[in-house]
Every structure is written in C-alpha cells, then in structure tokens.
Scaffold this motif. Structure first.
Motif, PDB file in Angstrom:
ATOM      1  N   TYR A 199      -3.096   4.130   2.124  1.00 36.26           N
ATOM      2  CA  TYR A 199      -4.356   4.517   0.453  1.00 36.26           C
ATOM      3  C   TYR A 199      -4.294   2.907   0.421  1.00 36.26           C
ATOM      4  N   HIS A 200      -5.887   2.708   0.065  1.00 36.66           N
ATOM      5  CA  HIS A 200      -6.378   1.255   0.166  1.00 36.66           C
ATOM      6  C   HIS A 200      -7.764   1.716  -1.033  1.00 36.66           C
ATOM      7  N   PRO A 201      -7.092   1.996  -2.752  1.00 39.24           N
ATOM      8  CA  PRO A 201      -7.650   1.936  -3.383  1.00 39.24           C
ATOM      9  C   PRO A 201      -8.727   0.900  -4.045  1.00 39.24           C
ATOM     10  N   GLU A 202      -8.891  -0.167  -3.411  1.00 38.51           N
ATOM     11  CA  GLU A 202      -9.590  -1.171  -4.015  1.00 38.51           C
ATOM     12  C   GLU A 202     -11.467  -1.024  -3.044  1.00 38.51           C
ATOM     13  N   ALA A 203     -10.971   0.421  -1.829  1.00 39.96           N
ATOM     14  CA  ALA A 203     -12.379   0.133  -0.603  1.00 39.96           C
ATOM     15  C   ALA A 203     -12.900   0.410  -1.809  1.00 39.96           C
ATOM     16  N   SER A 204     -14.094  -0.013  -1.756  1.00 38.00           N
ATOM     17  CA  SER A 204     -15.834   0.606  -2.852  1.00 38.00           C
ATOM     18  C   SER A 204     -16.421   2.304  -1.687  1.00 38.00           C
ATOM     19  N   HIS A 228       1.014  -0.855   0.163  1.00 38.60           N
ATOM     20  CA  HIS A 228      -0.486  -0.062  -0.070  1.00 38.60           C
ATOM     21  C   HIS A 228       0.226   1.285   0.640  1.00 38.60           C
ATOM     22  N   PRO A 243     -15.410   5.712  -0.608  1.00 36.54           N
ATOM     23  CA  PRO A 243     -14.609   6.474  -1.414  1.00 36.54           C
ATOM     24  C   PRO A 243     -13.987   7.423   0.030  1.00 36.54           C
ATOM     25  N   ARG A 302     -10.177   5.247   1.813  1.00 38.57           N
ATOM     26  CA  ARG A 302      -9.907   4.947   0.650  1.00 38.57           C
ATOM     27  C   ARG A 302      -8.588   5.480   1.871  1.00 38.57           C
TER      28      ARG A 302
END
Length: 535
Positions: free
Chosen positions: A496-501, A484, A503, A506
């Motif tokens: 930063y977690h771009p995979e989180a549904s 990450h 926004p 994230r």
C-alpha cells in the motif's frame, strides 16, 4: 634427409608468419555456447614468458623478467600474482595440478632436479633427488611424470609423491618426449622407425599401447580425462592436423588443418590452440560437447594457450618485445542474461526493451489475459526448465518482475500454466502467526486454509484482479515492512502506497520475481541504502 627437410619446411613456414608487429584484440564468436566469454586478467609485464600451464585455481609460467628464468603464478581465486619460491634460483618448465606446482631447477642441463611446492600444505616437494638431465614435467594429483636422459636417450619416468623411488615407464632405447598425464593414464611420444608415435601407458595395469598406426607423425599430446589432443603430420605435408581423439571410444575429430598450428591443450571439455589460418596468430577454442569452434584472441603474437573449466589463458607478446599472460573467463550463461532485440519482430514472440527479454507462446497469452505488466511485471528471464523438488517432474518456467510462470505439459490444457508460489518460498524463514478464527463478513474474510484474513483495500484488489487463482491464499496479516503496509500471499505481496497521486496505483504488487532472482544470485542485488548512517 627427408626427415630433416620436413622439419626445415615447418620452421620456414612459421618464420614467414612471424614478420609482423603484435596487436592483441579479444574476438569471441560463441553466441550459442552455454557460457559467455569476458576479459578476466592480465599479468604483470614479463620477459620471454613461456611454458604456461593451469589448474582449476592457479596459472603458472616461466618468466625471464629478472634476467634469469623463474616461475611465476597467478591465483585465480584472489587475483594475486606471486612467485611460488621467492628465493634466488634458475627455474624452468612449470607444471601444476590443484595447489601443487613442480618445475625444473638448475642451470646446467646435466645437473637439474624436478622440485616444487604444495601451496595448500605449505610443503616443498622434491621429485628427483639426484641431479640429472631432466625436463618436461607434468603432474596430475599426486603423480608426476617427466623425461630424463639415460645413456644418451630420453626416457619417461613417473613418481607418486608418497613413494620414494621413481619408476621408468618407457622401455625402448629410442627417444621419448612430451609426457602428459590424466589420472593414472600417461601419454607420450616415442620415436620409432623415423616417425613420432603416441604411446598410452596405464599405471593401474602397467600396460603400454601404441596409439599411432602407419607412417604418420603424431606429436605434442595433451590428455584430460578420455580426450587426447595432438598434432598429426601427413606424409609430405608442411602443416599439421589438430586431432582430438577419445582414447576409450577411439572417436576422432580433426579440428583444424591446412595451416600452421602451435601449442594445443584440453581440459576434457574444451580444446584451445594457437592457430595461423588468417596469416596471423590467433587463439581458438573448441567446445567438445557442443562440437563448436570459436575464436578467443586474434593477434600477431599470441601463443601457448591453457584452459580449465572457467578460464582460457595465453601468452601475449607486446611491441616492446616483452610479454604477459592474458585470460578470459567462461561464465555460465543464465536465463537472465539480456537478449538482443529481434531482427524481424514477430507477434508470437514479444520483446521488451525495458528488461531485454522475450515473452512468447502460452506464457505470452497468459500474461496478456491476466493483468500483464500490472500483475506480473516485465520478463526478467527467458523460459528455462527446472525440476520440481516435490514431484521430480520437469517444469518450464519464466521469471517476471512480480511472479514466476510455470508450465506443466502433462496437466489438462486449462491447468498447464500456473503461477509459482514465490510468496511462500521467499518467507520460508519467517513465522507469520495465524490469528483466531472468525466468521467472514463483507468487509473481512477469514481463510481457515492458512489461518489468515483479508480486508479493506487489499481484499478489493484481490477480488477484482484474479483472487485465489492468481494470488493464492493470504499467508500473513497486514503489517509494516520497509515503511509500507504489506501483506503476503502464496504467490504475491500486496503493498500500500498512500503517497501515490493516482488512486489506482496505491496498491501494487511487490517485486517477488526480482527478489527471488537476486537471492539466487542471477541478478545483482541493489546497493544498500546507507543514508540513514550519515551524521
């Protein structure tokens, strides 16, 4: 005759209590003590186990499992049971100090020796070289004491392991017994004027003092540091008092009375003893500093407790007539230990079942006002006090999943609660190289205080969730860690977690509070992920 009648009544009282079948259960009532108590060990099944003694690392006892008495030991550091001397022999009455074990060797009562072994040095010990009638050895450090029959009476002797000759300590022609030693001070009981009296002998000054006054019987002493535990028999009484005495200040405390009391021992911090107050045998303990009694084991056949700073052990009988050694561990309570929910909820003290901890008073108000669970996470500890290594001042702290809150009472009211610099503390062994200075823009900020920058989504999160006061300055640039994009700040780690549904989810804060407690050993570390090693 009066003396014999008194002794007989004591024996009959004990015999009346032994007419029941043995059942062992752990029973601990020590909620306010500075340690919690957990089952620790159970030895192999033995026969006629007796004479349990303990040092900081070893348990030793006499055991007839092979048909003759021998000495068995249990290493508390590596959980190993063994015989200190594996050769055939007739061995009784063990005593232990550190890695040194001594015992009585020989079957014929007048042809015995006190011998032993230093496990740390791998060296056999010979305490009494000539066969004699010897018994009841005790050891502390390099000094061994025992009783020996001389011209028909039992006398007290001592010997330093470095000296060749033992020295006789007792001087009267009366019987003496049950010597106990701590440092250079030795206590034993001496029969004088139809009563057992306690005697204190100081090896450093070669002086002897009677501790017993009047017509009381005081017996079975055990000494550790300044604290002496013994049984006192009042005139005409068939049951003793268990008395704790400080031999320096002469303070006395009666710990138990009005029922049969068996063997007692102390390590100078706690006292343990066999107690029959309920009509069944039990092992009880007393914390000297806390002045609190607590039950350890209740049964119909437990005896001979021993204690060291981390363990309480005893001998437990079995329905088969056999016996074994059992023990509990005294584990230091930590602020991270789970707490029970409140009997009556209070708005001033909130309980979080997710982590089984409370948040109250000023920390509760600060937590709620500055982002609550999103910024700090749930509490992982209760409040406790530390010493600031930089200033020496006392600081009240509480750990949360993502942060550590700190309270300093001597600061102005609006500055008393701050957030700990966990980002700095957890990265002390890492080198984050500063970047070249540049002029800050609306998209990217430069902080000369640390030589690092802040941009884009992390910059927006930092500015909208408390900024410098909550997170401190950045101490790294963005980089990839554990898959990450992360950035470290003085008090936080942004992830930063771009995979989180969602926004809004994230960008999250790393679990620095949990990671610090894991590093301290106050929380267990998560298991290693070894899936990448699979073929």
């Amino acid at each position: 005759m009066q003396r014999q009648t008194k002794r007989l009544s004591r024996v009959l009282f004990l015999f009346s209590l032994l007419l029941t079948a043995p059942i062992w259960t752990l029973h601990v009532s020590a909620a306010t003590l500075p340690y919690r108590i957990e089952p620790s060990l159970t030895s192999s099944v033995g026969q006629q186990i007796r004479g349990l003694a303990m040092s900081s690392t070893l348990l030793v006892w006499e055991d007839w499992r092979s048909g003759t008495p021998d000495i068995y030991a249990y290493d508390l550091t590596d959980n190993r049971e063994f015989r200190p001397d594996p050769t055939p022999g007739y061995r009784t009455a063990p005593a232990v100090s550190g890695s040194r074990i001594v015992w009585v060797s020989g079957k014929e009562s007048t042809q015995r020796q006190i011998v032993g072994i230093d496990l740390g040095q791998g060296q056999r010990l010979t305490i009494t070289s000539a066969p004699a009638e010897v018994d009841q050895p005790a050891i502390d450090g390099d000094i061994v004491v025992w009783r020996q029959r001389i011209n028909g009476t039992w006398q007290i002797f001592a010997r330093r392991l470095s000296d060749n000759q033992p020295m006789q300590l007792s001087s009267s022609d009366q019987n003496h017994g049950y010597p106990t030693i701590s440092g250079t001070r030795i206590v034993w009981q001496e029969y004088q004027q139809d009563h057992w009296k306690l005697v204190l002998y100081d090896l450093s000054t070669r002086t002897q003092t009677f501790l017993t006054q009047g017509s009381l019987d005081e017996e079975y002493p055990h000494l550790a540091g300044d604290w002496l535990i013994f049984l006192r028999w009042q005139p005409q009484s068939s049951t003793p008092q268990l008395v704790l005495r400080n031999i320096q200040s002469h303070e006395e405390r009666v710990l138990s009375q009005d029922h049969f009391i068996g063997v007692a021992a102390t390590d100078g911090k706690r006292v343990v003893w066999e107690d029959w107050r309920s009509g069944l045998a039990g092992i009880y303990a007393y914390d000297i500093e806390a002045k609190q009694e607590f039950a350890i084991a209740r049964s119909q056949d437990v005896t001979t407790p021993a204690v060291n700073p981390t363990t309480i052990a005893w001998i437990a009988g079995l329905p088969t007539g056999q016996s074994r050694v059992q023990a509990v561990a005294l584990i230091q309570r930590l602020p991270t230990d789970p707490q029970d929910p409140p009997a009556v909820p209070s708005p001033d003290r909130v309980y979080f079942p997710q982590t089984q901890h409370y948040v109250s008073a000023g920390f509760k108000a600060f937590w709620q006002a500055h982002g609550a669970e999103q910024i700090f996470g749930y509490p992982l500890s209760e409040e406790f006090t530390i010493t600031d290594p930089a200033t020496g001042e006392k600081v009240t702290v509480q750990y949360f999943e993502r942060a550590r809150l700190e309270y300093r009472a001597d600061r102005p009211e609006n500055e008393r609660i701050t957030i700990g610099r966990l980002g700095v503390e957890l990265t002390q062994d890492r080198a984050f190289q500063p970047i070249a200075p540049f002029q800050s823009t609306s998209d990217r900020l430069y902080f000369p205080e640390t030589g690092h920058s802040l941009a884009y989504g992390f910059k927006t999160f930092w500015e909208t969730h408390g900024g410098l006061a909550i997170f401190g300055y950045p101490i790294s640039e963005e980089f990839t860690e554990n898959g990450h994009t992360v950035q470290y700040f003085e008090r936080a780690r942004f992830e930063y977690h771009p995979e989180a549904s969602d926004p809004n989810a994230r960008i999250t804060l790393g679990l620095l509070g949990r990671e610090m407690l894991e590093r301290m050993g106050w929380l267990p570390r998560p298991p290693l992920d070894t899936t990448m090693l699979m073929p």
